[in-house]
Design a protein around this motif. Structure first.
Motif, PDB file in Angstrom:
ATOM      1  N   ARG A  41       0.835  -1.204   0.000  1.00  0.00           N
ATOM      2  CA  ARG A  41       0.000   0.000   0.000  1.00  0.00           C
ATOM      3  C   ARG A  41       0.870   1.254   0.000  1.00  0.00           C
ATOM      4  NH1 ARG A  41      -3.687  -1.127   3.895  1.00  0.00           N
ATOM      5  NH2 ARG A  41      -5.181  -1.718   2.321  1.00  0.00           N
ATOM      6  N   ASN A  42       1.929   1.266   0.804  1.00  0.00           N
ATOM      7  CA  ASN A  42       2.845   2.408   0.839  1.00  0.00           C
ATOM      8  C   ASN A  42       3.561   2.593  -0.497  1.00  0.00           C
ATOM      9  OD1 ASN A  42       2.187   3.086   3.456  1.00  0.00           O
ATOM     10  ND2 ASN A  42       3.845   1.884   4.344  1.00  0.00           N
ATOM     11  N   PHE A  43       4.003   1.497  -1.104  1.00  0.00           N
ATOM     12  CA  PHE A  43       4.672   1.557  -2.396  1.00  0.00           C
ATOM     13  C   PHE A  43       3.742   2.137  -3.460  1.00  0.00           C
ATOM     14  CE2 PHE A  43       5.392  -0.506  -6.523  1.00  0.00           C
ATOM     15  CZ  PHE A  43       6.646   0.004  -6.811  1.00  0.00           C
ATOM     16  N   THR A  44       2.489   1.678  -3.457  1.00  0.00           N
ATOM     17  CA  THR A  44       1.513   2.170  -4.427  1.00  0.00           C
ATOM     18  C   THR A  44       1.243   3.653  -4.215  1.00  0.00           C
ATOM     19  OG1 THR A  44       0.508  -0.022  -4.468  1.00  0.00           O
ATOM     20  CG2 THR A  44      -0.792   1.779  -5.365  1.00  0.00           C
ATOM     21  N   ALA A  45       1.121   4.078  -2.966  1.00  0.00           N
ATOM     22  CA  ALA A  45       0.874   5.489  -2.679  1.00  0.00           C
ATOM     23  C   ALA A  45       2.035   6.365  -3.149  1.00  0.00           C
ATOM     24  CB  ALA A  45       0.634   5.686  -1.186  1.00  0.00           C
ATOM     25  N   ARG A  46       3.272   5.914  -2.900  1.00  0.00           N
ATOM     26  CA  ARG A  46       4.441   6.680  -3.347  1.00  0.00           C
ATOM     27  C   ARG A  46       4.491   6.752  -4.869  1.00  0.00           C
ATOM     28  NH1 ARG A  46       7.165   3.586   0.542  1.00  0.00           N
ATOM     29  NH2 ARG A  46       8.038   2.341  -1.106  1.00  0.00           N
ATOM     30  N   THR A  47       4.206   5.641  -5.535  1.00  0.00           N
ATOM     31  CA  THR A  47       4.224   5.606  -6.994  1.00  0.00           C
ATOM     32  C   THR A  47       3.173   6.540  -7.583  1.00  0.00           C
ATOM     33  OG1 THR A  47       4.975   3.311  -6.911  1.00  0.00           O
ATOM     34  CG2 THR A  47       4.077   4.087  -8.998  1.00  0.00           C
ATOM     35  N   LEU A  48       1.968   6.503  -7.022  1.00  0.00           N
ATOM     36  CA  LEU A  48       0.915   7.387  -7.510  1.00  0.00           C
ATOM     37  C   LEU A  48       1.249   8.852  -7.244  1.00  0.00           C
ATOM     38  CD1 LEU A  48      -2.252   5.381  -6.474  1.00  0.00           C
ATOM     39  CD2 LEU A  48      -1.391   5.780  -8.786  1.00  0.00           C
TER      40      LEU A  48
END
Length: 64
Positions: A41-48
């Motif tokens: 979830r953190n990785f996805t948030a940073r990517t977005l």
């Protein structure tokens, strides 16, 4: 409206009103995420966030 529907709707209203009372029971239905899911979830948030900054940079970066 049929009598049973009236009774059911009144009972639903009563339950909803009682759930706002200070002494209402608290039900914690939040399931804890696994460590892997939290990392994803953190990785996805940073990517977005990076993608959004590339499309439309924040004013501090543009005019600073």
């Amino acid at each position: 409206m049929t009598p049973i529907a009236l009774i059911m709707s009144l009972e639903a209203v009563r339950l909803e009103a009682n759930s706002a009372m200070p002494n209402a029971p608290v039900v914690d239905d939040y399931r804890r995420d696994s460590a892997t899911m939290a990392k994803m979830r953190n990785f996805t948030a940073r990517t977005l966030r990076r993608a959004a900054d590339r499309v439309e940079p924040t004013p501090a970066l543009t005019y600073g």
